[in-house]
Design a protein around this motif. Structure first.
Motif, mmCIF file in Angstrom:
data_model
loop_
_atom_site.group_PDB
_atom_site.id
_atom_site.type_symbol
_atom_site.label_atom_id
_atom_site.label_comp_id
_atom_site.label_asym_id
_atom_site.label_seq_id
_atom_site.Cartn_x
_atom_site.Cartn_y
_atom_site.Cartn_z
ATOM 1 N N TYR A 9 0.882 -1.171 0.000
ATOM 2 C CA TYR A 9 0.000 0.000 0.000
ATOM 3 C C TYR A 9 0.912 1.211 0.000
ATOM 4 C CZ TYR A 9 -4.126 -2.811 1.107
ATOM 5 O OH TYR A 9 -5.162 -3.712 1.070
ATOM 6 N N LYS A 12 4.469 1.021 1.499
ATOM 7 C CA LYS A 12 4.536 0.094 2.628
ATOM 8 C C LYS A 12 4.269 -1.344 2.154
ATOM 9 C CE LYS A 12 2.601 -0.663 7.179
ATOM 10 N NZ LYS A 12 1.303 -0.675 7.842
ATOM 11 N N VAL A 14 3.019 -4.815 2.923
ATOM 12 C CA VAL A 14 2.215 -5.411 3.998
ATOM 13 C C VAL A 14 2.216 -6.945 3.933
ATOM 14 C CG1 VAL A 14 0.767 -3.383 4.314
ATOM 15 C CG2 VAL A 14 0.030 -5.175 2.729
ATOM 16 N N PRO A 33 0.030 -10.937 15.077
ATOM 17 C CA PRO A 33 -0.554 -9.734 15.679
ATOM 18 C C PRO A 33 -1.411 -8.933 14.695
ATOM 19 C CG PRO A 33 1.854 -9.541 15.467
ATOM 20 C CD PRO A 33 1.488 -10.921 15.038
ATOM 21 N N ASN A 34 -2.148 -7.984 15.218
ATOM 22 C CA ASN A 34 -2.939 -7.099 14.365
ATOM 23 C C ASN A 34 -2.037 -6.453 13.325
ATOM 24 O OD1 ASN A 34 -5.355 -7.445 15.777
ATOM 25 N ND2 ASN A 34 -4.812 -5.836 17.247
ATOM 26 N N GLY A 35 -2.514 -6.398 12.105
ATOM 27 C CA GLY A 35 -1.755 -5.715 11.054
ATOM 28 C C GLY A 35 -0.639 -6.536 10.448
ATOM 29 N N SER A 36 -0.555 -7.824 10.803
ATOM 30 C CA SER A 36 0.554 -8.637 10.288
ATOM 31 C C SER A 36 0.281 -9.169 8.875
ATOM 32 C CB SER A 36 0.863 -9.793 11.245
ATOM 33 O OG SER A 36 -0.278 -10.583 11.471
ATOM 34 N N GLY A 37 -0.923 -8.946 8.347
ATOM 35 C CA GLY A 37 -1.191 -9.322 6.952
ATOM 36 C C GLY A 37 -2.080 -10.543 6.791
ATOM 37 N N LYS A 38 -2.715 -10.972 7.876
ATOM 38 C CA LYS A 38 -3.530 -12.198 7.829
ATOM 39 C C LYS A 38 -4.714 -12.041 6.872
ATOM 40 C CE LYS A 38 -4.351 -12.095 12.284
ATOM 41 N NZ LYS A 38 -3.728 -10.779 12.573
ATOM 42 N N SER A 39 -5.480 -10.967 7.051
ATOM 43 C CA SER A 39 -6.644 -10.759 6.180
ATOM 44 C C SER A 39 -6.194 -10.489 4.751
ATOM 45 C CB SER A 39 -7.505 -9.596 6.685
ATOM 46 O OG SER A 39 -8.031 -9.904 7.965
ATOM 47 N N THR A 40 -5.103 -9.755 4.604
ATOM 48 C CA THR A 40 -4.559 -9.490 3.268
ATOM 49 C C THR A 40 -4.258 -10.801 2.551
ATOM 50 O OG1 THR A 40 -3.590 -7.435 4.083
ATOM 51 C CG2 THR A 40 -2.692 -8.309 2.023
HETATM 52 P P1 ADP Z 1 -4.413 -8.425 9.972
HETATM 53 O O1 ADP Z 1 -5.575 -9.085 9.323
HETATM 54 O O2 ADP Z 1 -3.261 -9.351 10.226
HETATM 55 O O3 ADP Z 1 -4.791 -7.701 11.227
HETATM 56 P P2 ADP Z 1 -4.372 -6.849 7.532
HETATM 57 O O4 ADP Z 1 -4.030 -7.874 6.537
HETATM 58 O O5 ADP Z 1 -5.782 -6.408 7.611
HETATM 59 O O6 ADP Z 1 -3.854 -7.317 8.981
HETATM 60 O O7 ADP Z 1 -3.487 -5.565 7.272
HETATM 61 C C1 ADP Z 1 -2.082 -5.640 7.021
HETATM 62 C C2 ADP Z 1 -1.529 -4.227 6.901
HETATM 63 O O8 ADP Z 1 -2.060 -3.627 5.745
HETATM 64 C C3 ADP Z 1 -1.873 -3.331 8.068
HETATM 65 O O9 ADP Z 1 -0.746 -2.553 8.368
HETATM 66 C C4 ADP Z 1 -2.998 -2.476 7.524
HETATM 67 O O10 ADP Z 1 -2.998 -1.213 8.150
HETATM 68 C C5 ADP Z 1 -2.633 -2.368 6.074
HETATM 69 N N1 ADP Z 1 -3.836 -2.180 5.231
HETATM 70 C C6 ADP Z 1 -4.867 -3.036 5.076
HETATM 71 N N2 ADP Z 1 -5.780 -2.573 4.200
HETATM 72 C C7 ADP Z 1 -5.311 -1.381 3.787
HETATM 73 C C8 ADP Z 1 -5.790 -0.384 2.866
HETATM 74 N N3 ADP Z 1 -6.950 -0.544 2.196
HETATM 75 N N4 ADP Z 1 -5.022 0.717 2.686
HETATM 76 C C9 ADP Z 1 -3.851 0.890 3.326
HETATM 77 N N5 ADP Z 1 -3.335 -0.005 4.202
HETATM 78 C C10 ADP Z 1 -4.053 -1.115 4.437
#
Ligand code: ADP
Ligand code: MG
Length: 207
Positions: A9, A12, A14, A33-40
């Motif tokens: 993004y 950055k 991710v 942890p939160n923000g580690s990229g799991k949902s991504t």
């Molecule tokens: P998790 O599910 O592990 O908590 P995410 O996969 O949701 O983490 O997010 C991984 C990183 O990508 C985080 O730092 C989040 O802030 C960033 N991120 C997710 N979606 C977006 C977006 N649409 N725009 C910018 N950054 C994003």
């Protein structure tokens, strides 16, 4: 099979995974942890997000409509249709042109297994967060996908319902050999139900 996935993004990074294999027919947990990229990672595997570099292969195949038909992704905040719970659950069967009699049978069976029969006539919008997650799991399991992606499916759930959901995720895997990828914060849950656990940190696999 994941090869050299990179997701950014802005400037950055991710997600940065050189190699990862999700074993067919197994339950794999993703923690971190939160923000580690799991949902991504789930967004990329499901191709909800196709804006990444690298490759995802599904039994050697590239992503396609055919591949997509066999994948289901239960979002952390599931989106239910503005219809009854029953209609939500039969919806994936209708899409796949399953006959009416089987639709009813499969939907009733999965509602019974998840112990949500009493919600059948409620509307999607009338449910609590936890009830919605159970209905979303039922809607995912009902058509027996080959790949089931779950993003923190039990995060809002009382302990009794967690047990029911874990039981049915495991039953699904045992009965159909469907592959499961489950994001969970709960390490005990991962140990209870997963064959393997992959841990992410700052977008990378932690060894
Ligand atoms: P998790 O599910 O592990 O908590 P995410 O996969 O949701 O983490 O997010 C991984 C990183 O990508 C985080 O730092 C989040 O802030 C960033 N991120 C997710 N979606 C977006 C977006 N649409 N725009 C910018 N950054 C994003
Ligand atoms: Mg997430």
């Amino acid at each position: 099979d994941i090869e050299n996935i990179k997701k950014t993004y802005g400037d950055k990074i991710v997600l940065d995974i050189s190699n990862m294999t999700i074993k067919e027919g197994k339950i794999t947990g993703i923690t971190g942890p939160n923000g580690s990229g799991k949902s991504t990672l789930l967004n990329i595997i499901s191709y909800i997000d196709d804006n990444f570099s690298g490759k995802v292969k599904y039994n050697g195949m590239d992503f396609s409509k055919e591949v997509a038909k066999n994948i289901t992704y239960v979002l952390q905040k599931p989106y239910l249709l503005r219809r009854s719970v029953y209609d939500n659950i039969v919806y994936p069967l209708k899409l796949r042109k399953v006959d009416n009699k089987s639709q009813t049978k499969y939907a009733n069976d999965i509602m019974k297994r998840l112990e949500i029969e009493d919600l059948s006539n409620k509307r999607g919008q009338q449910l609590s967060g936890g009830e919605s997650q159970k209905v979303a799991l039922a809607r995912a399991l009902v058509f027996k996908p080959k790949l089931l992606l779950l993003d923190e499916p039990t995060s809002n759930i009382d302990s009794e319902s967690v047990k029911i959901m874990e039981r049915e995720i495991v039953n699904f895997n045992k009965e159909t050999s469907g592959t499961v990828l489950i994001v969970t914060h709960n390490l005990e849950q991962a140990q209870r139900i997963c064959d393997e656990v992959i841990s992410l940190d700052l977008g990378k696999v932690r060894n």
